[in-house]
Scaffold this active site. Structure first.
Site, PDB file in Angstrom:
ATOM      1  N   TYR A 281      -6.655  30.427   4.617  1.00 20.18           N
ATOM      2  CA  TYR A 281      -6.829  28.999   4.295  1.00 20.18           C
ATOM      3  C   TYR A 281      -7.727  28.351   5.361  1.00 20.18           C
ATOM      4  CZ  TYR A 281      -2.428  30.271   1.974  1.00 20.18           C
ATOM      5  OH  TYR A 281      -1.445  30.917   1.264  1.00 20.18           O
TER       6      TYR A 281
ATOM      7  N   CYS B  18       0.727   3.715   4.289  1.00 14.60           N
ATOM      8  CA  CYS B  18       1.501   3.691   5.541  1.00 14.60           C
ATOM      9  C   CYS B  18       2.964   3.366   5.258  1.00 14.60           C
ATOM     10  CB  CYS B  18       0.964   2.614   6.479  1.00 14.60           C
ATOM     11  SG  CYS B  18      -0.647   2.977   7.148  1.00 14.60           S
TER      12      CYS B  18
ATOM     13  N   CYS C  14       0.830  -1.205   0.000  1.00 16.87           N
ATOM     14  CA  CYS C  14       0.000   0.000   0.000  1.00 16.87           C
ATOM     15  C   CYS C  14       0.864   1.254   0.000  1.00 16.87           C
ATOM     16  CB  CYS C  14      -0.884  -0.013   1.236  1.00 16.87           C
ATOM     17  SG  CYS C  14      -1.884   1.457   1.442  1.00 16.87           S
TER      18      CYS C  14
ATOM     19  N   CYS D 231      -8.982  -1.065   5.715  1.00 16.07           N
ATOM     20  CA  CYS D 231      -7.764  -0.319   6.038  1.00 16.07           C
ATOM     21  C   CYS D 231      -7.664  -0.182   7.553  1.00 16.07           C
ATOM     22  CB  CYS D 231      -7.837   1.050   5.378  1.00 16.07           C
ATOM     23  SG  CYS D 231      -6.618   2.218   5.973  1.00 16.07           S
TER      24      CYS D 231
ATOM     25  N   CYS E  97       1.034  21.152   7.384  1.00 17.65           N
ATOM     26  CA  CYS E  97       1.092  19.694   7.261  1.00 17.65           C
ATOM     27  C   CYS E  97       2.341  19.261   6.520  1.00 17.65           C
ATOM     28  CB  CYS E  97      -0.162  19.166   6.574  1.00 17.65           C
ATOM     29  SG  CYS E  97      -0.411  19.851   4.945  1.00 17.65           S
TER      30      CYS E  97
ATOM     31  N   ASP F 191      -3.094  28.215   7.719  1.00 17.07           N
ATOM     32  CA  ASP F 191      -3.086  26.756   7.659  1.00 17.07           C
ATOM     33  C   ASP F 191      -3.121  26.323   6.192  1.00 17.07           C
ATOM     34  OD1 ASP F 191      -3.363  24.060   8.064  1.00 17.07           O
ATOM     35  OD2 ASP F 191      -5.307  24.156   9.067  1.00 17.07           O
TER      36      ASP F 191
HETATM   37  N1  SAH Z   1      -7.893  25.366   8.549  1.00 21.11           N
HETATM   38  C1  SAH Z   1      -8.763  24.410   7.931  1.00 21.11           C
HETATM   39  C2  SAH Z   1      -8.339  24.014   6.498  1.00 21.11           C
HETATM   40  C3  SAH Z   1      -6.894  23.722   6.265  1.00 21.11           C
HETATM   41  S1  SAH Z   1      -6.512  22.881   4.744  1.00 21.11           S
HETATM   42  C4  SAH Z   1      -8.906  23.174   8.792  1.00 21.11           C
HETATM   43  O1  SAH Z   1      -8.107  22.940   9.705  1.00 21.11           O
HETATM   44  O2  SAH Z   1      -9.841  22.420   8.583  1.00 21.11           O
HETATM   45  C5  SAH Z   1      -6.099  24.153   3.647  1.00 21.11           C
HETATM   46  C6  SAH Z   1      -7.272  24.905   3.053  1.00 21.11           C
HETATM   47  O3  SAH Z   1      -6.732  25.890   2.181  1.00 21.11           O
HETATM   48  C7  SAH Z   1      -8.240  24.080   2.218  1.00 21.11           C
HETATM   49  O4  SAH Z   1      -9.548  24.306   2.674  1.00 21.11           O
HETATM   50  C8  SAH Z   1      -8.056  24.633   0.791  1.00 21.11           C
HETATM   51  O5  SAH Z   1      -9.245  24.622   0.032  1.00 21.11           O
HETATM   52  C9  SAH Z   1      -7.597  26.037   1.050  1.00 21.11           C
HETATM   53  N2  SAH Z   1      -6.782  26.696   0.021  1.00 21.11           N
HETATM   54  C10 SAH Z   1      -5.911  26.151  -0.861  1.00 21.11           C
HETATM   55  N3  SAH Z   1      -5.286  27.100  -1.574  1.00 21.11           N
HETATM   56  C11 SAH Z   1      -5.768  28.297  -1.153  1.00 21.11           C
HETATM   57  C12 SAH Z   1      -5.503  29.666  -1.502  1.00 21.11           C
HETATM   58  N4  SAH Z   1      -4.607  29.973  -2.432  1.00 21.11           N
HETATM   59  N5  SAH Z   1      -6.173  30.626  -0.841  1.00 21.11           N
HETATM   60  C13 SAH Z   1      -7.076  30.328   0.131  1.00 21.11           C
HETATM   61  N6  SAH Z   1      -7.366  29.047   0.492  1.00 21.11           N
HETATM   62  C14 SAH Z   1      -6.734  28.057  -0.139  1.00 21.11           C
END
Ligand code: SAH
Length: 446
Positions: A305, A74, A71, A153, A402, A375
């Site tokens: 984000y 993991c 897979c 899984c 991440c 984020d």
């Molecule tokens: N903070 C949220 C989402 C984090 S993931 C949580 O913890 O749930 C990152 C997010 O960024 C996603 O929702 C994605 O759609 C968004 N994203 C990606 N590129 C972006 C951009 N250029 N401007 C604004 N948002 C964006």
């Protein structure tokens, strides 16, 4: 050849040396003595495959999943959980040193899980055919698109098996073809399954190469016998790409979303919206972000984000006001709805790219922030966005990430002119058994 594994690479692979020449060997861990065969030889390093474990490392632990080597999911299931956490801490520290230029990065020990299996609330299972022409579903073998038939899984929820079997049976009974990537023919591409761990609500979204799924009401009838089933939808994806989901959602039965809870905030989640996959660890992640934001109730916070507004709403009760920016329209809809769901009125969400919305608002409206929380996805933050953040000069920047490599790269930019100091980094293990690790970093204005 024979090799002793000494360290680990960023993708969770073992690294050993033969006459000083490094070999990268998937499925091996520090302390292993192994017989390996070379698969790709480069000038200064090579890749090799594990053939036989001659003397296994004491750091190993019996993996729960029989398919863990085939897979692509993991990478480090064979390593004891305790060592997985140490490996991730080291990886974050190394990236911050090497790519971030921080001599002594302030990295805390990784926040791990009590039970590091069955933690995922979401999975997307591809459908296809095996060599004998039987319809199968499971997961893609590492770095390929060939499907390994396996519906259970070890990271996923127990319900996956039952749901997938119902879908497989239905396809066979009604002669519905799975999608074939090479010909572009066939109907069912993926099944997305999501569960709200706090509410028990289940969502199934069938990704199809078309706009109609024959007799889908009958399939709904069966799926809705599973306790918790709340939402069945279709997603239209007629493009010949690797992207799993298309833009359009067609309701079939129940709601087009499920609801879940993190801490004491409820969230409505659509199939197209991003939602953290490990809710147990998400609460620890958000609590850390809240702590680092250092809110007293007087602050204006911008969250870039923001997805469905998860962090924004988590912070809102401790701030004066929160503004969120997100690029996916459905996620912004969810975010607005979620504010109402929790009777939170001091938040506002904007649809658009962070790197466009923030500079525009700053230049035209002169917006102010005491705290900025970001984020971003794996690729990190756009430079236009980083520049505007610096120009806005908030007291604190909380960076949730991440990907340790882009995290380190962006922190370096934010700290370059000396006006911010990296004061804390808290890694959180959102993805046990994999090489992934999430971080919360705190930058304080000098
Ligand atoms: N903070 C949220 C989402 C984090 S993931 C949580 O913890 O749930 C990152 C997010 O960024 C996603 O929702 C994605 O759609 C968004 N994203 C990606 N590129 C972006 C951009 N250029 N401007 C604004 N948002 C964006």
């Amino acid at each position: 050849m024979e090799v002793t594994i000494e360290s680990m690479g960023s993708a969770g692979e073992g690294i050993g040396r033969v006459d000083g020449y490094p070999l990268f060997v998937k499925d091996t861990f520090p302390g292993d003595r192994a017989r390996v065969s070379l698969t790709k030889v480069k000038k200064t390093y090579a890749f090799a495959r594990l053939v036989e474990l001659l003397d296994p490392s004491p750091n190993r632990e019996e993996p729960r999943c029989a398919q863990h080597r085939r897979c692509g999911g993991c990478q480090i299931q064979g390593l004891s959980y305790e060592k997985q956490l140490l490996y991730k801490e080291e990886k974050v520290r190394e990236d911050l040193k090497r790519l971030g230029g921080f001599a002594e990065p302030p990295v805390n020990p990784v926040l791990g899980m009590e039970d590091p299996y069955r933690y995922r609330n979401k999975a997307q299972f591809p459908f296809g055919k095996d060599k004998e022409g039987r319809i199968v579903t499971g997961f893609y073998a590492g770095r390929t698109h060939s499907i390994v038939p396996e519906t259970d899984c070890a990271l996923g929820i127990g319900e996956n098996q039952n749901i997938l079997q119902m879908i497989l049976d239905f396809l066979n009974e009604h002669h519905i073809e799975p999608y074939d990537e090479t010909t572009g023919k066939g109907l069912l591409r993926h099944a997305l399954i999501r569960k709200g761990f706090a509410t028990g609500q289940l969502m199934v979204c069938l990704v199809i190469n078309g706009r109609r799924f024959p007799q889908v009401e009958k399939l709904a009838e069966r799926l809705f016998t599973i306790p918790g089933m709340t939402s069945l939808t279709l997603n239209v994806n007629q493009k010949n790409t690797n992207v799993i989901l298309g833009d359009e959602i067609i309701p079939v039965r129940g709601q087009t979303y499920i609801t879940d809870k993190i801490g004491n905030i409820s969230y409505q989640i659509s199939p197209l919206s991003f939602y953290q996959v490990n809710p147990v660890q998400t609460e620890k992640l958000y609590r850390t972000a809240l702590e680092y934001a250092g809110l007293t109730g007087r602050e204006t916070v911008w969250e870039l984000y923001c997805g469905i507004g998860t962090i924004s709403l988590f912070l809102a009760r401790s701030a004066k006001e929160v503004y969120g920016v997100e690029i996916v329209p459905q996620a912004v809809e969810d975010a607005k709805h979620n504010a109402g769901l929790n009777s939170i009125s001091n938040v506002k969400f904007y649809l658009g790219k962070a790197e466009e919305v923030l500079p525009e608002k700053y230049e035209k409206e002169g917006i102010h922030a005491d705290v900025i929380v970001i984020d971003p996805p794996r690729k990190g933050c756009d430079s236009a966005c980083l520049e505007t953040m610096l120009a806005m000069a908030p007291e604190r920047i909380v960076y949730v990430s991440c990907d340790p490599a882009t995290f380190a790269r962006d922190l370096k930019i934010l700290c370059a002119d000396g006006s911010y100091e990296l004061t804390k980094v808290q890694p959180v293990d959102m993805f046990p058994q994999t090489a992934g690790v999430e971080n919360v970093g705190l930058l304080t204005r000098r």
